[in-house]
Every structure is written in structure tokens, then in C-alpha cells.
Design a protein around this motif. Structure first.
Motif, PDB file in Angstrom:
ATOM      1  N   GLN A 205       4.539   1.105   1.910  1.00 50.39           N
ATOM      2  CA  GLN A 205       4.498   0.066   2.933  1.00 50.39           C
ATOM      3  C   GLN A 205       4.684  -1.301   2.265  1.00 50.39           C
ATOM      4  O   GLN A 205       3.926  -1.663   1.363  1.00 50.39           O
TER       5      GLN A 205
ATOM      6  N   PRO B 273       3.476  -4.188   9.371  1.00 49.45           N
ATOM      7  CA  PRO B 273       3.151  -2.828   8.968  1.00 49.45           C
ATOM      8  C   PRO B 273       2.359  -2.091  10.049  1.00 49.45           C
ATOM      9  O   PRO B 273       1.526  -2.660  10.738  1.00 49.45           O
ATOM     10  N   THR B 274       2.627  -0.823  10.174  1.00 50.91           N
ATOM     11  CA  THR B 274       1.919  -0.006  11.147  1.00 50.91           C
ATOM     12  C   THR B 274       0.634   0.526  10.545  1.00 50.91           C
ATOM     13  O   THR B 274       0.442   0.549   9.351  1.00 50.91           O
TER      14      THR B 274
ATOM     15  N   ARG C  44      10.449  -2.570  10.417  1.00 44.32           N
ATOM     16  CA  ARG C  44       9.618  -2.993  11.543  1.00 44.32           C
ATOM     17  C   ARG C  44       9.540  -4.512  11.579  1.00 44.32           C
ATOM     18  O   ARG C  44       9.295  -5.165  10.573  1.00 44.32           O
TER      19      ARG C  44
ATOM     20  N   LYS D 180       0.847  -1.197   0.000  1.00 46.44           N
ATOM     21  CA  LYS D 180       0.000   0.000   0.000  1.00 46.44           C
ATOM     22  C   LYS D 180       0.881   1.245   0.000  1.00 46.44           C
ATOM     23  O   LYS D 180       2.010   1.217   0.484  1.00 46.44           O
TER      24      LYS D 180
ATOM     25  N   GLY E 155       6.810  -5.328   6.460  1.00 42.50           N
ATOM     26  CA  GLY E 155       6.742  -4.327   7.510  1.00 42.50           C
ATOM     27  C   GLY E 155       7.628  -3.128   7.305  1.00 42.50           C
ATOM     28  O   GLY E 155       7.517  -2.135   8.028  1.00 42.50           O
TER      29      GLY E 155
ATOM     30  N   VAL F  81       4.283   7.339   1.816  1.00 44.88           N
ATOM     31  CA  VAL F  81       4.833   6.238   2.600  1.00 44.88           C
ATOM     32  C   VAL F  81       4.557   4.940   1.845  1.00 44.88           C
ATOM     33  O   VAL F  81       3.406   4.568   1.644  1.00 44.88           O
TER      34      VAL F  81
ATOM     35  N   GLU G 255       8.953   0.336   5.824  1.00 43.72           N
ATOM     36  CA  GLU G 255       8.305   1.525   5.283  1.00 43.72           C
ATOM     37  C   GLU G 255       9.359   2.470   4.714  1.00 43.72           C
ATOM     38  O   GLU G 255      10.397   2.688   5.332  1.00 43.72           O
TER      39      GLU G 255
ATOM     40  N   HIS H 296      -1.716   3.564   9.615  1.00 40.96           N
ATOM     41  CA  HIS H 296      -1.584   5.002   9.334  1.00 40.96           C
ATOM     42  C   HIS H 296      -2.953   5.644   9.501  1.00 40.96           C
ATOM     43  O   HIS H 296      -3.805   5.575   8.630  1.00 40.96           O
TER      44      HIS H 296
ATOM     45  N   TRP I  56       9.727   6.359   3.405  1.00 38.90           N
ATOM     46  CA  TRP I  56       9.064   7.664   3.443  1.00 38.90           C
ATOM     47  C   TRP I  56       9.745   8.585   2.434  1.00 38.90           C
ATOM     48  O   TRP I  56      10.953   8.838   2.523  1.00 38.90           O
TER      49      TRP I  56
END
Length: 315
Positions: free
Chosen positions: A262, A311-312, A307, A240, A266, A260, A268, A314, A270
Motif C-alpha cells: 500500500q 488507501p483502503t 485509488r 504498509k 492510495g 498487498v 495498491e 484491509h 497485489w
């Protein structure tokens, strides 16, 4: 009508009903599929409509989903980008394009996901849409290289700088009639308006200033370079893309945004639009699901973050 690869057809003057029929019969799915194969060097398939000093560009970017760019002239060239429209929504806009005034048509576009151009970009647009020159790339024909340049940073920071110099300019215009207290108050007010732009400029330079991107034509993999450290990424691993834009449309820092990327492991990445403008990034990874988000001050938190917990989110 624009096809892949590098083919177009001029259709001449058409009635609205004919245009709608042409839109529905256009082989969008086939042309988008071709675009994804040739994405390194080709534009999206599109249908371009012109009426007077207005232009509507309808582009297909995924099966049954469309984006629109509306260009119009009101003293200087302006444009509005609209994303993620359905087939029926586009047909409705084709109908309204020929019937409604520019103001009414813009009201309709406001219902959709939009990204506004900044005032400074509009001014440059009045002189041949010069902003494209600011985000130039270099390298061989089969390679696209992107790196942070002082020219692009100054271009984006220029409007904030004008706010900083505004009190001095006004003081000179009125014949140096300001007393020190009035001048300092005005300077303080203008400094507060320019401060977010200063903060974002420093932030984007700090995070992406030493980063370089290399895309190779026909290759799924691309490289990031920071000093002597190289990192290889695969486009197919991107799950994504989050695009962060400023929600303060008329602010001096409105032109700043970042993306970002992704990945499924995990990681990322930027990327500031000073390093690579969003339109160029979309050409390289247009097949990925993109979500538009808005922030008052779009600041980068990382450059590359690895990470281990996946994935975190958002938000």
C-alpha cells in the motif's frame, strides 16, 4: 552469530545463561541499520542456536523486535516461523529451548504470530529444502527479476492434483472393486477438497500471470511490467504491507499467499507468492510495517489498483 555484511562468528557450546547474555549484548540496532542499507543482497542479522536435531534462528528486523524460525526433525524436516517478538519474549524462548521438548516448545510458539510451512514444502524440505529452487530468480548479480512460471504454479497446485487422482489410485490399489456409484461419490468428495486449490491457482494466474517485477540492487525504485506497459514504484512511498496467508494449515492450498503493498498515494500492488515468494519480497522491502492476516482462501482481487480516495482499509 551472523553480522552484516556477510560476517559470522562461531561461539561453540554455551550454557543458557551465557546465550542470554550474548543475545542482550549483541548490537541488534546497529546491525539492523546496516541490514537496511544492504537489504538488496544480505540476510537479517541473527543468532543461531543448535541443540541435537533442533535449531532456533533469532533474527532482528527492526529496533527491539525479533522474528524466530524453529527448525526440527520428526521423520522429515519441519519448521515454524514466528514474528514480532519483544526482547523479553525472546529471552524466555531461549530459556525454554534447552529445557522443553519439541512439542512443548511448539505450544509456546503457538502464542505468537506464526506462518506454517505446508506439508508439501516439508516433504521437499526432507530432500535438501528443495522449495527454494522452485522460487528461483534470474538476471544479473545486481538485478533481481521475478515472473510467474509454470513450474512454480504446478509445484503449488501439485497437492490439489493428488486429491483429484486419489480415487483412481485407491480403486487401482483395491483391484478395481469400486462400483461406479462409490467411485463417483469418492471422486466428488476429493474434488470438493481440491476445488479451492483449483480456484486459487486460476485466480493467481489470472491476476499475476503476466506481471513481472524488476528490483535493482542499491535502488529504491522498482519496476512492474505487464506486456508493453511499465510502471515505476518507489519503496520509500510504501506505507504498509499486508500479508495474507491461508488459515487452513493442513489443506492442499495452504502454501498459497499474497502481499498487498500500500503506497502513500492510495495505489495498491497485489503480489502472489507464485510470482515472488514472501521471503524474497521481505528482503527488498523489509523496512516497511507488515501486518499478517489470514483467509481461508487467499485470493487476489487486483494486480495494480489506483485509488483516488486514499488507501483502503484491509479488514
Amino acid at each position: 552469530m551472523n553480522y552484516e555484511p556477510d560476517e559470522y562468528e562461531l561461539l561453540g557450546s554455551k550454557q543458557t545463561s551465557e546465550i542470554k547474555s550474548i543475545f542482550e549484548q549483541y548490537p541488534w540496532e546497529e546491525q539492523v541499520a546496516k541490514h537496511l542499507e544492504l537489504v538488496e543482497s544480505h540476510a537479517f542479522p541473527s543468532l543461531n542456536l543448535e541443540q541435537g536435531n533442533r535449531e532456533l534462528v533469532i533474527s532482528g528486523y527492526i529496533s527491539d523486535r525479533f522474528s524466530i524460525q524453529f527448525l526440527y526433525k520428526n521423520f522429515i524436516n519441519k519448521s515454524k516461523l514466528v514474528y514480532d517478538l519483544t526482547n523479553d519474549e525472546v529471552l524466555d524462548l531461549i530459556e525454554k529451548f534447552s529445557l522443553e521438548s519439541t512439542i512443548d516448545f511448539l505450544r509456546n510458539l503457538n502464542k505468537f504470530k506464526t506462518i506454517e510451512t505446508t506439508f508439501l514444502q516439508k516433504v521437499f524440505g526432507a530432500f535438501g529444502r528443495g522449495k527454494k529452487k522452485i522460487h528461483s530468480t534470474n538476471g544479473r548479480n545486481d538485478e533481481s527479476k521475478y515472473e510467474f512460471s509454470t513450474k512454480r504454479l504446478i509445484y503449488m497446485f501439485g497437492w490439489s492434483l493428488l486429491y483429484l487422482l486419489m480415487p483412481l489410485a485407491i480403486d487401482i490399489m483395491v483391484g478395481n472393486k469400486f462400483n461406479l456409484s462409490v467411485f463417483l461419490i469418492l471422486q466428488g468428495f476429493c474434488f470438493l477438497l481440491a476445488l479451492p486449490g483449483i480456484i486459487i491457482s486460476i485466480n493467481h494466474f489470472k491476476r499475476n500471470g503476466k506481471l513481472k517485477l524488476h528490483f535493482q540492487k542499491g535502488e529504491n525504485r522498482f519496476i512492474t511490467i505487464i506486456g508493453d506497459k511499465k510502471q515505476l514504484f518507489d519503496k520509500k512511498d510504501i506505507v504498509k504491507v499486508f500479508r495474507y496467508v491461508s488459515n487452513s494449515n493442513n489443506s492442499p492450498w495452504n502454501g498459497y499467499e499474497y502481499s498487498v503493498l500500500q503506497f502513500n498515494n492510495g495505489v495498491e500492488l497485489w503480489l502472489s507468492n507464485i510470482l515472488i515468494k514472501s521471503e524474497d519480497l521481505d528482503k527488498h522491502i523489509s523496512f516497511v510495517d507488515m501486518e499478517l492476516k489470514k483467509q481461508w482462501i487467499p485470493m487476489l482481487k487486483y494486480t495494480v489498483v489506483n485509488r483516488v480516495d486514499g488507501p483502503t482499509s484491509h479488514n
